[in-house]
Design a protein around this motif. Structure first.
Motif, PDB file in Angstrom:
ATOM      1  N   LEU A  52      14.747 -10.053 120.399  1.00 40.51           N
ATOM      2  CA  LEU A  52      13.930  -8.897 120.052  1.00 40.51           C
ATOM      3  C   LEU A  52      13.915  -8.725 118.537  1.00 40.51           C
ATOM      4  O   LEU A  52      14.904  -9.015 117.860  1.00 40.51           O
ATOM      5  CB  LEU A  52      14.473  -7.624 120.712  1.00 40.51           C
ATOM      6  CG  LEU A  52      14.704  -7.661 122.225  1.00 40.51           C
ATOM      7  CD1 LEU A  52      15.224  -6.314 122.704  1.00 40.51           C
ATOM      8  CD2 LEU A  52      13.439  -8.034 122.968  1.00 40.51           C
ATOM      9  N   GLU A  53      12.802  -8.236 118.025  1.00 37.78           N
ATOM     10  CA  GLU A  53      12.667  -7.980 116.590  1.00 37.78           C
ATOM     11  C   GLU A  53      12.306  -6.516 116.369  1.00 37.78           C
ATOM     12  O   GLU A  53      11.395  -5.984 117.020  1.00 37.78           O
ATOM     13  CB  GLU A  53      11.598  -8.878 115.976  1.00 37.78           C
ATOM     14  CG  GLU A  53      11.440  -8.690 114.471  1.00 37.78           C
ATOM     15  CD  GLU A  53      10.396  -9.614 113.878  1.00 37.78           C
ATOM     16  OE1 GLU A  53      10.054  -9.441 112.690  1.00 37.78           O
ATOM     17  OE2 GLU A  53       9.915 -10.509 114.601  1.00 37.78           O
ATOM     18  N   ALA A  54      13.033  -5.875 115.459  1.00 35.25           N
ATOM     19  CA  ALA A  54      12.765  -4.474 115.135  1.00 35.25           C
ATOM     20  C   ALA A  54      11.490  -4.386 114.304  1.00 35.25           C
ATOM     21  O   ALA A  54      11.367  -5.049 113.276  1.00 35.25           O
ATOM     22  CB  ALA A  54      13.942  -3.874 114.380  1.00 35.25           C
ATOM     23  N   SER A  55      10.550  -3.566 114.752  1.00 34.22           N
ATOM     24  CA  SER A  55       9.256  -3.473 114.082  1.00 34.22           C
ATOM     25  C   SER A  55       9.056  -2.166 113.325  1.00 34.22           C
ATOM     26  O   SER A  55       8.195  -2.090 112.449  1.00 34.22           O
ATOM     27  CB  SER A  55       8.126  -3.631 115.112  1.00 34.22           C
ATOM     28  OG  SER A  55       8.245  -2.653 116.134  1.00 34.22           O
ATOM     29  N   GLN A  56       9.840  -1.133 113.645  1.00 34.53           N
ATOM     30  CA  GLN A  56       9.657   0.163 112.996  1.00 34.53           C
ATOM     31  C   GLN A  56      10.977   0.916 113.011  1.00 34.53           C
ATOM     32  O   GLN A  56      11.743   0.829 113.975  1.00 34.53           O
ATOM     33  CB  GLN A  56       8.574   0.970 113.727  1.00 34.53           C
ATOM     34  CG  GLN A  56       8.162   2.249 113.023  1.00 34.53           C
ATOM     35  CD  GLN A  56       7.004   2.933 113.738  1.00 34.53           C
ATOM     36  OE1 GLN A  56       6.429   2.374 114.658  1.00 34.53           O
ATOM     37  NE2 GLN A  56       6.668   4.138 113.311  1.00 34.53           N
ATOM     38  N   MET A  64      10.366  -2.037 119.044  1.00 36.48           N
ATOM     39  CA  MET A  64      10.862  -3.414 119.073  1.00 36.48           C
ATOM     40  C   MET A  64       9.883  -4.270 119.864  1.00 36.48           C
ATOM     41  O   MET A  64       9.209  -3.786 120.778  1.00 36.48           O
ATOM     42  CB  MET A  64      12.260  -3.511 119.689  1.00 36.48           C
ATOM     43  CG  MET A  64      13.321  -2.695 118.979  1.00 36.48           C
ATOM     44  SD  MET A  64      15.006  -3.193 119.400  1.00 36.48           S
ATOM     45  CE  MET A  64      15.185  -4.659 118.389  1.00 36.48           C
ATOM     46  N   LYS A  65       9.805  -5.555 119.499  1.00 38.06           N
ATOM     47  CA  LYS A  65       8.935  -6.487 120.203  1.00 38.06           C
ATOM     48  C   LYS A  65       9.723  -7.717 120.624  1.00 38.06           C
ATOM     49  O   LYS A  65      10.720  -8.083 119.999  1.00 38.06           O
ATOM     50  CB  LYS A  65       7.748  -6.897 119.328  1.00 38.06           C
ATOM     51  CG  LYS A  65       8.128  -7.620 118.049  1.00 38.06           C
ATOM     52  CD  LYS A  65       6.893  -7.976 117.237  1.00 38.06           C
ATOM     53  CE  LYS A  65       7.263  -8.717 115.945  1.00 38.06           C
ATOM     54  NZ  LYS A  65       6.059  -9.067 115.154  1.00 38.06           N
ATOM     55  N   ILE A  66       9.264  -8.347 121.697  1.00 31.69           N
ATOM     56  CA  ILE A  66       9.919  -9.546 122.217  1.00 31.69           C
ATOM     57  C   ILE A  66       9.403 -10.759 121.448  1.00 31.69           C
ATOM     58  O   ILE A  66       8.205 -11.032 121.433  1.00 31.69           O
ATOM     59  CB  ILE A  66       9.660  -9.707 123.722  1.00 31.69           C
ATOM     60  CG1 ILE A  66      10.244  -8.520 124.496  1.00 31.69           C
ATOM     61  CG2 ILE A  66      10.266 -11.013 124.228  1.00 31.69           C
ATOM     62  CD1 ILE A  66       9.967  -8.572 125.987  1.00 31.69           C
ATOM     63  N   VAL A  67      10.305 -11.486 120.810  1.00 29.89           N
ATOM     64  CA  VAL A  67       9.940 -12.701 120.083  1.00 29.89           C
ATOM     65  C   VAL A  67       9.923 -13.902 121.022  1.00 29.89           C
ATOM     66  O   VAL A  67       9.013 -14.726 120.990  1.00 29.89           O
ATOM     67  CB  VAL A  67      10.909 -12.941 118.907  1.00 29.89           C
ATOM     68  CG1 VAL A  67      10.573 -14.246 118.192  1.00 29.89           C
ATOM     69  CG2 VAL A  67      10.853 -11.777 117.932  1.00 29.89           C
ATOM     70  N   ASP A 100       6.994  -7.057 126.919  1.00 35.65           N
ATOM     71  CA  ASP A 100       6.781  -6.539 125.572  1.00 35.65           C
ATOM     72  C   ASP A 100       6.157  -5.151 125.658  1.00 35.65           C
ATOM     73  O   ASP A 100       5.169  -4.939 126.351  1.00 35.65           O
ATOM     74  CB  ASP A 100       5.864  -7.485 124.798  1.00 35.65           C
ATOM     75  CG  ASP A 100       6.046  -7.356 123.292  1.00 35.65           C
ATOM     76  OD1 ASP A 100       6.954  -6.624 122.868  1.00 35.65           O
ATOM     77  OD2 ASP A 100       5.284  -7.991 122.550  1.00 35.65           O
ATOM     78  N   GLY A 101       6.740  -4.195 124.967  1.00 34.38           N
ATOM     79  CA  GLY A 101       6.295  -2.812 125.037  1.00 34.38           C
ATOM     80  C   GLY A 101       7.235  -1.912 125.807  1.00 34.38           C
ATOM     81  O   GLY A 101       7.108  -0.681 125.744  1.00 34.38           O
TER      82      GLY A 101
END
Length: 334
Positions: free
Chosen positions: A113-117, A80-83, A74-75
């Motif tokens: 993965l989830e889009a965060s921004q 994007m972040k790992i779900v 993650d990072g």
């Protein structure tokens, strides 16, 4: 022979040896580097254009039987972040090419993965290593758009898995329980697909009576199969509780639980004219997310001693069913 000629000859021989070494060593070094890359890695995503809050599946297909290691945390992907992940699976295929039998074996690692921004980002090239070889995945560009309206976002995240294909139910022995008595209940998952992972759990809340969660072991969380309405399901006992009915008569409600599960779904395939029966082709899969909720069931609380079992007839003896074992030491906690 004069010393001058001897010295000149030695210098000439030394220069020739040096030229030969300069010409040979780089070739060997390059050849050794090429030999280290002996398997291929294919990286793919379910969608390269997403919205903030939307999830995608990142898939690494490594074509080797050897055990591989890689670093993806993650990072590593901006915005994007790992779900969840990695979820590991494997597949093999056999084909005939040029009259020769060719066997292929692949290991598949799947991330969610989830889009965060919003913005643009790139999934970097990942190094995959075995004991003696290594390979690289290619980078993938992702475009992240602003989040849509809530109604459209819910429609986009709606699963194609129906409610009768994956669900959770509550199992117990009787719809009646004597006041002050105890009973075992099981929350059981039913699925027509391969269960990959339980992502999120909302545990039950007991109101008006007490429930004690049983330890998870091979007996309480065992996988099997069952037939419901003529359809075969894979089953998994997820939770088991020991409940104690209140001392007064009435009715109690078995609380609901909510689970977020990942299932593996077979994608539609085109028929190969050279292999119409699918002997040499392997199906393709995708991972889908499904939110399931158990039904709220009711159990009637009756007076002690009012529950009587029907006597069995001597001429038609019925096999005695095994009752769930209750740990009497836990009754003190209730």
């Amino acid at each position: 022979m004069p010393r001058f000629y001897i010295s000149t000859m030695i210098k000439y021989i030394f220069c020739q040896i040096l030229v030969i070494l300069i010409g040979i060593l780089p070739v060997k070094a390059i050849d050794a580097t090429v030999r280290r890359v002996s398997f291929s890695v294919k990286a793919s995503v379910s969608d390269s254009v997403v919205c903030v809050g939307q999830k995608i599946h990142l898939r690494f297909e490594v074509q080797t039987k050897d055990k591989v290691s890689f670093d993806f945390e993650d990072g590593d992907v901006q915005n994007m972040k790992i779900v969840s992940g990695p979820m590991h699976s494997s597949q093999s295929s056999i084909s005939v090419q040029g009259g020769k039998r060719v066997e292929k074996y692949s290991q598949i690692y799947t991330y969610i993965l989830e889009a965060s921004q919003k913005g643009s980002t790139t999934i970097p090239a990942i190094v995959f290593k075995t004991d003696s070889t290594m390979s690289f995945s290619h980078p993938i560009a992702i475009l992240i758009n602003p989040a849509p309206k809530q109604e459209k976002q819910k429609e986009a995240e709606k699963s194609t898995v129906s409610d009768d294909e994956v669900f959770v139910d509550v199992q117990y022995n009787s719809h009646k329980i004597a006041a002050g008595d105890s009973m075992i209940i099981n929350y059981r998952i039913y699925s027509t697909y391969d269960l990959q992972e339980i992502l999120d759990v909302q545990e039950p809340t007991f109101k008006g009576y007490k429930g004690l969660k049983q330890p998870v072991n091979r007996l309480t969380r065992r996988q099997g199969w069952d037939i419901v309405n003529g359809r075969k399901y894979t089953t998994l006992n997820w939770y088991q509780y020991l409940i104690k009915a209140p001392n007064k008569q009435g009715e109690i409600t078995i609380p609901q639980i909510k689970l977020k599960v990942m299932v593996r779904v077979v994608e539609s395939q085109t028929v190969d004219p050279f292999d119409p029966f699918g002997f040499f082709s392997q199906p393709k899969y995708r991972i889908e997310e499904k939110i399931i909720t158990s039904p709220a069931k009711k159990i009637k609380v009756v007076a002690p001693g009012s529950i009587k079992q029907q006597p069995q007839q001597a001429e038609k003896p019925q096999p005695k069913q095994r009752e769930p074992e209750i740990d009497r030491s836990m009754l003190r906690e209730l």
